[in-house]
Design a protein around this motif. Structure first.
Motif, short mmCIF file in Angstrom:
data_model
loop_
_atom_site.label_atom_id
_atom_site.label_comp_id
_atom_site.label_asym_id
_atom_site.label_seq_id
_atom_site.Cartn_x
_atom_site.Cartn_y
_atom_site.Cartn_z
N CYS A 53 -0.33 -2.27 -1.65
CA CYS A 53 0.61 -3.39 -1.69
C CYS A 53 0.78 -3.92 -0.27
O CYS A 53 0.73 -3.16 0.70
N LYS A 54 1.03 -5.21 -0.16
CA LYS A 54 1.14 -5.82 1.16
C LYS A 54 2.30 -5.26 1.99
O LYS A 54 2.31 -5.38 3.21
N LEU A 55 3.27 -4.61 1.35
CA LEU A 55 4.40 -4.05 2.08
C LEU A 55 4.21 -2.58 2.46
O LEU A 55 5.02 -2.03 3.20
N LEU A 56 3.17 -1.95 1.96
CA LEU A 56 2.98 -0.53 2.22
C LEU A 56 2.37 -0.31 3.60
O LEU A 56 1.34 -0.90 3.94
N ASP A 57 3.01 0.54 4.39
CA ASP A 57 2.47 0.92 5.69
C ASP A 57 1.28 1.85 5.42
O ASP A 57 1.44 2.90 4.79
N LEU A 58 0.11 1.46 5.87
CA LEU A 58 -1.13 2.18 5.55
C LEU A 58 -1.21 3.57 6.17
O LEU A 58 -1.99 4.40 5.71
N LYS A 59 -0.42 3.83 7.18
CA LYS A 59 -0.45 5.15 7.83
C LYS A 59 0.66 6.06 7.28
O LYS A 59 0.40 7.19 6.90
N THR A 60 1.89 5.55 7.20
CA THR A 60 3.02 6.39 6.77
C THR A 60 3.18 6.46 5.26
O THR A 60 3.90 7.32 4.76
N CYS A 61 2.55 5.53 4.54
CA CYS A 61 2.66 5.45 3.07
C CYS A 61 4.09 5.14 2.64
O CYS A 61 4.51 5.55 1.56
N ARG A 62 4.82 4.43 3.44
CA ARG A 62 6.19 4.02 3.12
C ARG A 62 6.26 2.50 3.06
O ARG A 62 5.54 1.80 3.78
N CYS A 63 7.14 2.00 2.22
CA CYS A 63 7.36 0.56 2.11
C CYS A 63 7.97 0.06 3.41
O CYS A 63 8.94 0.63 3.92
N SER A 64 7.43 -1.02 3.94
CA SER A 64 7.92 -1.56 5.20
C SER A 64 9.21 -2.35 5.05
O SER A 64 9.88 -2.64 6.04
N ASP A 65 9.59 -2.68 3.80
CA ASP A 65 10.85 -3.39 3.57
C ASP A 65 11.42 -2.99 2.20
O ASP A 65 11.64 -3.82 1.33
N TYR A 66 11.64 -1.70 2.05
CA TYR A 66 12.08 -1.14 0.77
C TYR A 66 13.31 -1.84 0.18
O TYR A 66 13.29 -2.21 -0.99
N PRO A 67 14.38 -2.07 0.96
CA PRO A 67 15.57 -2.70 0.35
C PRO A 67 15.32 -4.10 -0.20
O PRO A 67 15.95 -4.52 -1.16
N ASN A 68 14.37 -4.83 0.39
CA ASN A 68 14.11 -6.22 -0.01
C ASN A 68 12.76 -6.41 -0.67
O ASN A 68 12.29 -7.54 -0.83
N ARG A 69 12.12 -5.35 -1.07
CA ARG A 69 10.74 -5.41 -1.55
C ARG A 69 10.55 -6.36 -2.73
O ARG A 69 9.53 -7.03 -2.83
N ARG A 70 11.54 -6.45 -3.60
CA ARG A 70 11.37 -7.30 -4.79
C ARG A 70 11.42 -8.78 -4.46
O ARG A 70 10.95 -9.60 -5.24
N LEU A 131 -6.80 0.35 1.97
CA LEU A 131 -7.19 -0.98 2.44
C LEU A 131 -6.02 -1.92 2.24
O LEU A 131 -5.30 -1.81 1.25
N ALA A 132 -5.87 -2.86 3.14
CA ALA A 132 -4.78 -3.82 3.05
C ALA A 132 -5.02 -4.80 1.92
O ALA A 132 -6.16 -5.24 1.70
N GLU A 133 -3.95 -5.12 1.20
CA GLU A 133 -4.03 -6.14 0.16
C GLU A 133 -4.51 -7.43 0.83
O GLU A 133 -4.07 -7.78 1.91
N GLY A 134 -5.41 -8.12 0.20
CA GLY A 134 -5.96 -9.35 0.76
C GLY A 134 -7.25 -9.12 1.51
O GLY A 134 -7.99 -10.06 1.79
#
Length: 150
Positions: A53-70, A131-134
């Motif tokens: 997903c475009k918000l997933l940090d490829l190294k940490t495997c955490r959402c880069s904007d979890y509270p606002n992801r939707r 791999l990054a989305e896109g």
């Protein structure tokens, strides 16, 4: 003699968990944030790709904007205890799925071992392999399938 208290994920149902307990079930593998393909001929089959997903940090495997992801990913699925019957699409190692199925958490889960990086050391996450989305055209996603559930 002191009585041993069972961990909350063993003694509570998903509906009984408080918000902090619920959130702590996430092992940080990021697998649920990988792009998936469905097989029209086999509706239960879900194929996970290496494409994040475009918000997933490829190294940490955490959402880069979890509270606002939707706001940025409107079809991001919000896991809730009320939808536990639909968790079969999650990886078999997922804490949410395991607790919903009344199974124990694996030894590498941070709630068991105390180490949030154990999921990466155990090779469960795709950290450094995504791999990054896109970066991959949609029509080539099949070339990046890593596993199937269902």
């Amino acid at each position: 003699m002191a009585m041993r208290v069972e961990p909350f994920w063993k003694r509570k149902t998903l509906d009984e968990l408080d918000q902090d307990e619920w959130e702590s079930l996430c092992d940080g593998c990021g697998l649920c944030c990988l792009q998936k393909l469905e097989d029209e001929d086999e509706p239960q089959a879900i194929y996970y790709t290496r494409i994040a997903c475009k918000l997933l940090d490829l190294k940490t495997c955490r959402c880069s904007d979890y509270p606002n992801r939707r706001q940025f990913v409107p079809d991001c699925i919000q896991l809730t205890p009320g939808k536990a019957q639909d968790f079969a699409w999650l990886p078999p190692s997922c804490g949410y799925r395991l607790v919903a199925e009344r199974e124990d958490l694996p030894p590498w889960h941070h709630l068991v071992c105390g180490d949030r990086n154990a999921v990466h050391a155990a090779g469960i996450s795709q950290s450094g392999q995504m791999l990054a989305e896109g970066s991959v055209p949609d029509e080539d996603w099949e070339d990046h399938i890593i596993f199937r559930v269902g």
